[in-house]
Design an enzyme around this catalytic site. Sequence first.
Site: not given
Ligand code: GLU
Length: 415
Positions: A105, A218, A220-221
Site C-alpha cells: 500500500k 459516497y 467511488n465504492a
Molecule cells: N485500493 C484497492 C484495495 O484496497 C485496490 C487495490 C488494487 O487494485 O491493487 O483493494
Amino acid sequence: MTEQNPFEMAQKQLDDCAETLHLDPGAHEILRQPMRELHVSIPVRMDDGTTRVFQGFRVQYNDALGPTKGGIRFHPEETIDTVRALAAWMTWKCALLGLPLGGGKGGVICNPKELSDGELERLSRAYIDQIWQFIGPDKDIPAPDVYTTSQVMAWMMDEYSKRVGKNQFGCITGKPICIGGSCGREDATARGGMYTIREAAKALGLDLKNVTVAIQGYGNAGCNAAFLCKELFDAKVVAVSDSKGGVYNKDGLALENVCDYKAKTTSVVNTPDVEQITNEELLELDVDVLIAAALENAITRDNAPNVKAKILAELANGPTTPEADAILYDNGVHVIPDFLCNAGGVTVSYFEMVQNISMYCWSIEEVYERLNTKMTDAYHSVLDASRIYGINMRQAAYVVAVDRVVEAMRLRGWV
Ligand code: GLU
C-alpha cells in the site's frame, strides 16, 4: 468515539488467527510486521511559485505469494500505521482471492481537494520519481484508492514509463481503458461487494428484492454500490452519507438526484426533498443491509450495539474495530469482512495486469463473469471455514488467507 490505531487492529486480528491456526511462532512473527517500507519527501512546485514538501510512504507487506499489490491513498490524515495496516489487509485479500500477488500500500499526506489539477499531476509524478526503483510490474504494482483516480494512475504510469525508458502499462492498474486499463475496473470494488452480499443473502435466507440498504460513504465504492443495489437486486437504498452527513427516505432515495446534488455541491447533505440524518443515525438505521464504504474506525464498541442491520458489508478497509466485531457477532449481524467484501477492486486489477501482459483486451462480460466466480468462491471458502471452526466471518477470512500465505512461505523455505 473510541478510535483505534489501524495497524494495532490488524496485528490483533492476526494474533487471534495465529491462535486458531496454532501458527508456527516464526511465521507469526514474520506476518506481524511489513517486510519492507519506504518513507519519502516529495517536493512539488505549487501554482504560486512556492515549493511544498509532502510526506509519502510505500509499504510492501509480504510477497510470499507474488509481487506486492495495493492502492495509493492521497489523504490529509494519512499515517504510516494506516498504510501498514492497509498493506497487511492487501496481503490477506490477495491470498483469499487466490491471486498470485502479495500485499502492499502507498500513501501521501495531502488534501487533493485543495490542489489544482496541475499541482495534483506534479504531486503524482513526483511521488513516482521518489519510489520508481522500489516498484515495477514484477515487484510491486500500485493502483487507485481513497482520493486517487484513473487520471492519477495515468500520470503515474507515464512517469514510470519515462523513468525506465519504455511503455510499462503493467506497472500500475486502474488506468483509463485506452492506455491499458480494464473494462469493469471503475465499479469493480462495488460490484464484487454485491456478489458477496448476494451470497450472504442466500446463506441467511433473505430475499434481496426489496431489501432496504443504507450506505455510509459516497465516494467511488459507495456511489457505485448504491446504483448496483438497484440494478442487480432491485433493492431499496433508503440512506446514504458522506463525511459531512447523510440523507434518508424510507421509500427509497432517487439516486440520480442525490448524485447530481453531490456533483454540484461536493456533498449529499441538503439534497432537496429528503430527510437529513447524521452519519451516526445512518449506521443505526433499521435496514437489512448496511454497507460501510467510508474509512477506518466507523463501527466501534460505542455504536456497534446499536447496529440493527442483518448484513454488514464492509466495502471500506478496516471500518470495524475488533471490539465492535465481537459485539456484532454476539448480536447475530452477518459481517462480510473488508478484505473479502472489497476484493473486487484488486481482482479486476489483477485481470488488468493479465491483459497488459498478454496485450489483449477482455470484454466486459468476460470481466464480470470471472469476477463473479472469484468473489463467489472466496465468499464460500470463508463461510465454510466459519462453520468448520465455529468462528466469525472475519476470523474465518483470516484463517483461509493466512494459511495460504504461510504455506507459500513454508514451500519457499522461509519458515
Ligand atoms: N485500493 C484497492 C484495495 O484496497 C485496490 C487495490 C488494487 O487494485 O491493487 O483493494
